[in-house]
Design an enzyme around this catalytic site. Structure first.
Site, short mmCIF file in Angstrom:
data_model
loop_
_atom_site.label_atom_id
_atom_site.label_comp_id
_atom_site.label_asym_id
_atom_site.label_seq_id
_atom_site.Cartn_x
_atom_site.Cartn_y
_atom_site.Cartn_z
N LEU A 139 42.83 35.48 48.43
CA LEU A 139 43.95 36.23 48.81
C LEU A 139 44.23 37.20 48.00
CD1 LEU A 139 46.44 33.63 50.63
CD2 LEU A 139 45.13 35.27 51.59
N ASP A 140 44.52 38.39 48.38
CA ASP A 140 45.03 39.62 47.62
C ASP A 140 46.23 39.03 46.66
OD1 ASP A 140 42.99 41.19 48.09
OD2 ASP A 140 44.23 42.30 49.50
N PRO A 141 46.48 39.34 45.41
CA PRO A 141 47.65 38.95 44.76
C PRO A 141 48.82 39.09 45.54
CG PRO A 141 46.14 40.09 43.10
CD PRO A 141 45.56 40.18 44.57
#
EC number: 5.4.99.25
Length: 302
Positions: free
Chosen positions: A44-46
């Site tokens: 997942l993106d930050p």
């Protein structure tokens, strides 16, 4: 002296917080459980939050099943502003004051264009590779390349709420779907541009947000409670059909890896020996094409 790491087997479902990388979550979990082997099932993106299944030990062998699984997200799109990354972490590259007057009826006609089979172009800021180089590295160097489109499927796309310059949607989609690209495409269709400002994954395969643990929760648990948070390998396949082995089939499968054609079986199937889950099998129109054996009862192995 470093403690001997434990060979744990199973899956822990994490509710990832904002502004932490998926890899950092994985490393913290490995430390918290003193685990020998861990692996994630797609990042997942930050800036994104929500469901992030982490595989331990033998469960890493089936991480691909979760990578390939359908996902569900809640996404918020800001209209009138475009960024180079397609999300709030990127640099602004365009602004528009021509945001149309929004209504539920109008937005429904727009969202209808993105349901079903969709051709999508992944964003430059992604981990996809071009000639061996991750696209995001090329993007950071200011380089732009032609990114190949891909076929995805959006099973459900629901408008949750909206205001003058933003909308919140729920998306249930196939693997390979980029919600940032969806936000960009919705903005383009509305004629004003847009970017993703919030993203929460609410489901990954069979795992839902309601059963996920925050890292802070796990830090406060005793060792026994931590172990209890590990769900067994079969849970990854809980929505798959079961085939119970006949007595005469066991030797062929266990000793020779053979399995008679089963015309009624297709796709992923759980194999049971009496009442025990022993394997996952892949069938193509009744023919066995792949199998993986598991000892369901072993949570901590030697």
């Amino acid at each position: 002296m470093k403690k001997n790491r434990l060979n744990l087997n199973g899956v822990v479902v994490i509710n990832k917080a904002k502004d932490i990388s998926s890899n950092k979550v994985l490393q913290q979990l490995k430390y918290l459980f003193n685990a020998q082997k861990v692996g994630h099932t797609g990042t997942l993106d930050p800036m994104a939050t929500g469901v992030l299944p982490i595989c331990f030990g033998r469960a890493t062998k089936i991480a691909q099943y979760l990578l390939d699984a359908d996902k569900e997200y809640i996404a918020t799109i800001r209209l009138g502003i475009e960024t180079d990354s397609g999300d709030a972490e990127g640099e602004i590259i365009a602004k528009s004051i021509n945001i149309p007057e929004l209504s539920a009826e109008y937005l429904e006609t727009v969202l209808a264009k993105f349901r079903g089979d969709v051709v999508q172009i992944p964003p430059m800021y992604s981990a996809l590779k071009y000639n061996g180089q991750p696209l995001y590295k090329l993007a950071r160097e200011g380089k732009t390349v032609e990114v190949k489109s891909r076929n995805i499927k959006i099973y459900e796309l629901e408008l949750l709420e909206f205001n003058i310059d933003s909308l919140k949607i729920r998306v249930k989609c196939s693997k390979g779907t980029y919600i940032r690209s969806l936000a960009i495409d919705i903005g383009k269709t509305l004629g004003c541009g847009g970017h993703l400002i919030a993203l929460q994954r609410t489901q990954s395969g069979p795992f839902k947000l309601s059963e996920a643990f925050r890292l802070e929760q796990l830090k406060d648990l005793s060792f026994e409670q931590k172990i209890a948070s590990i769900t067994n390998i079969e849970s990854v396949f809980i929505d798959k059909p079961i085939y119970s082995l006949l007595e005469e089939e066991k030797d062929d499968l266990y000793k020779r890896g053979l399995f008679a054609d089963k015309p009624h079986l297709d796709g992923t199937v759980r194999i049971y020996d009496v009442e025990k889950f022993v394997a996952i099998a892949e069938f193509d129109k009744g023919k066995l094409i792949n199998k993986k054996f598991f000892d369901q009862d072993i949570l901590i192995s030697e």
